[in-house]
Design a protein around this motif. Structure first.
Motif, mmCIF file in Angstrom:
data_model
loop_
_atom_site.group_PDB
_atom_site.id
_atom_site.type_symbol
_atom_site.label_atom_id
_atom_site.label_comp_id
_atom_site.label_asym_id
_atom_site.label_seq_id
_atom_site.Cartn_x
_atom_site.Cartn_y
_atom_site.Cartn_z
ATOM 1 N N LEU A 27 50.530 62.533 40.307
ATOM 2 C CA LEU A 27 49.205 61.954 40.230
ATOM 3 C C LEU A 27 49.185 60.681 39.228
ATOM 4 N N ALA A 28 50.182 60.639 38.328
ATOM 5 C CA ALA A 28 50.320 59.397 37.332
ATOM 6 C C ALA A 28 50.646 58.085 38.315
ATOM 7 N N GLY A 29 51.065 58.309 39.365
ATOM 8 C CA GLY A 29 51.640 57.293 40.060
ATOM 9 C C GLY A 29 50.306 56.780 41.050
ATOM 10 N N CYS A 30 49.263 57.610 41.169
ATOM 11 C CA CYS A 30 48.157 57.438 41.669
ATOM 12 C C CYS A 30 46.948 56.581 40.760
ATOM 13 N N ALA A 31 47.407 56.639 39.701
ATOM 14 C CA ALA A 31 46.317 55.950 38.573
ATOM 15 C C ALA A 31 46.579 54.463 38.708
ATOM 16 N N ALA A 32 45.374 53.784 38.906
ATOM 17 C CA ALA A 32 45.356 52.327 38.841
ATOM 18 C C ALA A 32 45.734 51.800 37.398
ATOM 19 N N PRO A 33 46.704 50.800 37.412
ATOM 20 C CA PRO A 33 47.032 50.443 36.210
ATOM 21 C C PRO A 33 46.265 49.222 35.488
ATOM 22 N N GLY A 34 45.090 49.171 36.126
ATOM 23 C CA GLY A 34 44.234 47.901 35.306
ATOM 24 C C GLY A 34 44.567 46.747 36.119
ATOM 25 N N PRO A 35 43.774 45.442 35.664
ATOM 26 C CA PRO A 35 43.827 44.358 36.415
ATOM 27 C C PRO A 35 45.140 43.664 36.320
ATOM 28 N N MET A 36 45.433 42.974 37.326
ATOM 29 C CA MET A 36 46.633 42.185 37.356
ATOM 30 C C MET A 36 46.132 40.679 37.303
ATOM 31 N N VAL A 37 47.001 39.897 36.526
ATOM 32 C CA VAL A 37 46.360 38.499 36.152
ATOM 33 C C VAL A 37 47.578 37.539 36.059
ATOM 34 N N GLN A 38 47.045 36.532 36.854
ATOM 35 C CA GLN A 38 48.160 35.367 37.071
ATOM 36 C C GLN A 38 47.591 34.087 36.513
ATOM 37 N N SER A 39 47.813 33.454 35.362
ATOM 38 C CA SER A 39 47.055 32.212 34.918
ATOM 39 C C SER A 39 48.134 31.197 34.476
ATOM 40 N N SER A 40 47.569 29.920 34.351
ATOM 41 C CA SER A 40 48.491 28.677 34.271
ATOM 42 C C SER A 40 47.535 28.058 33.290
ATOM 43 N N GLY A 41 48.068 27.288 32.365
ATOM 44 C CA GLY A 41 47.360 26.349 31.323
ATOM 45 C C GLY A 41 46.693 27.029 30.199
ATOM 46 N N THR A 42 46.062 26.475 29.426
ATOM 47 C CA THR A 42 45.358 26.911 28.364
ATOM 48 C C THR A 42 44.164 26.913 28.201
ATOM 49 N N LEU A 43 43.384 27.710 27.856
ATOM 50 C CA LEU A 43 42.031 27.790 27.646
ATOM 51 C C LEU A 43 41.508 26.883 26.489
ATOM 52 N N PRO A 44 40.739 25.820 26.756
ATOM 53 C CA PRO A 44 40.353 24.881 25.680
ATOM 54 C C PRO A 44 39.372 25.639 24.605
ATOM 55 N N ARG A 45 39.470 25.091 23.497
ATOM 56 C CA ARG A 45 38.732 25.877 22.203
ATOM 57 C C ARG A 45 37.807 24.775 21.662
ATOM 58 N N ASP A 46 36.742 25.288 20.832
ATOM 59 C CA ASP A 46 35.814 24.702 20.298
ATOM 60 C C ASP A 46 35.196 23.045 20.887
ATOM 61 N N THR A 47 34.677 23.375 21.938
ATOM 62 C CA THR A 47 34.062 22.152 22.760
ATOM 63 C C THR A 47 32.947 22.703 23.883
ATOM 64 N N GLY A 48 32.314 21.653 24.460
ATOM 65 C CA GLY A 48 31.382 22.134 25.366
ATOM 66 C C GLY A 48 31.517 22.198 26.852
ATOM 67 N N TYR A 49 30.984 23.048 27.369
ATOM 68 C CA TYR A 49 31.183 23.178 29.043
ATOM 69 C C TYR A 49 29.992 23.300 29.802
ATOM 70 N N ALA A 50 30.159 23.020 31.098
ATOM 71 C CA ALA A 50 28.944 23.322 31.859
ATOM 72 C C ALA A 50 29.436 24.205 33.208
ATOM 73 N N PHE A 51 28.519 24.727 33.907
ATOM 74 C CA PHE A 51 29.077 25.532 35.190
ATOM 75 C C PHE A 51 29.057 24.326 36.585
ATOM 76 N N ALA A 52 29.949 24.416 37.164
ATOM 77 C CA ALA A 52 29.663 23.578 38.340
ATOM 78 C C ALA A 52 28.631 24.235 39.238
ATOM 79 N N GLU A 53 27.610 23.474 39.850
ATOM 80 C CA GLU A 53 26.606 23.927 40.561
ATOM 81 C C GLU A 53 27.051 24.792 41.651
#
Length: 166
Positions: A27-53
């Protein structure tokens, strides 16, 4: 006769213990481990953003995304420095996903005849002045039932990966 009863009882208990251990392991093998993530770069801090329409967040994500970006020091601005694009999907089973990185294209999930549905989210932050993508994250997991898992994927996409082990 008492020895046989005691021996039989001990064997029964050992079988039950082994069966319980095997059941727990399977049963332990059936449990989902949670989200898998792949990322690159660095999330900017202390600045403004807008969403692409054309890539505004889905309605169920608008508020959680704004709050998560605010926790990272980003705020909505009339003169933004960064453009944020979000995509969330739950494609049918057997659908593949290719991460189209020019330097290293790779399958996030190869097409297959087996497998179940997959929830996935991608987040991209682009510098408006240069057109350079400064952060990209893709998060995916197998959904548990019909529950909406977009907030969990969003949190995973915005969490920086741990530093590599030395």
């Amino acid at each position: 006769m008492a020895d046989k009863v005691g021996e039989s009882y001990a064997m029964t208990m050992m079988r039950r213990t082994c069966l319980a251990a095997l059941l727990t392991a399977s049963l332990a093998g059936c449990a989902a481990p949670g989200p898998m993530v792949q990322s690159s770069g660095t999330l900017p801090r202390d600045t403004g953003y807008a969403f692409a329409e054309e890539a505004a967040p889905p309605p169920q994500l608008a508020t959680p995304l704004a709050q998560a970006l605010a926790e990272q020091g980003l705020h909505v601005s009339d003169s933004p420095h960064y453009l944020v694009q979000v995509e969330y999907s739950r494609p049918p089973a057997k659908t593949g996903t290719l991460i189209a990185d020019q330097a290293d294209p790779q399958w996030q999930r190869a097409p297959s005849r087996r497998g179940g549905p997959l929830s996935r989210m991608s987040l991209s932050v682009t510098d408006i002045a240069t057109g350079t993508e400064v952060y990209r994250a893709a998060a995916w997991q197998r959904p548990r039932g019909k529950a909406d898992d977009s907030a969990q994927l969003l949190q995973a996409a915005l969490t920086p990966p741990p530093p590599p082990a030395r």
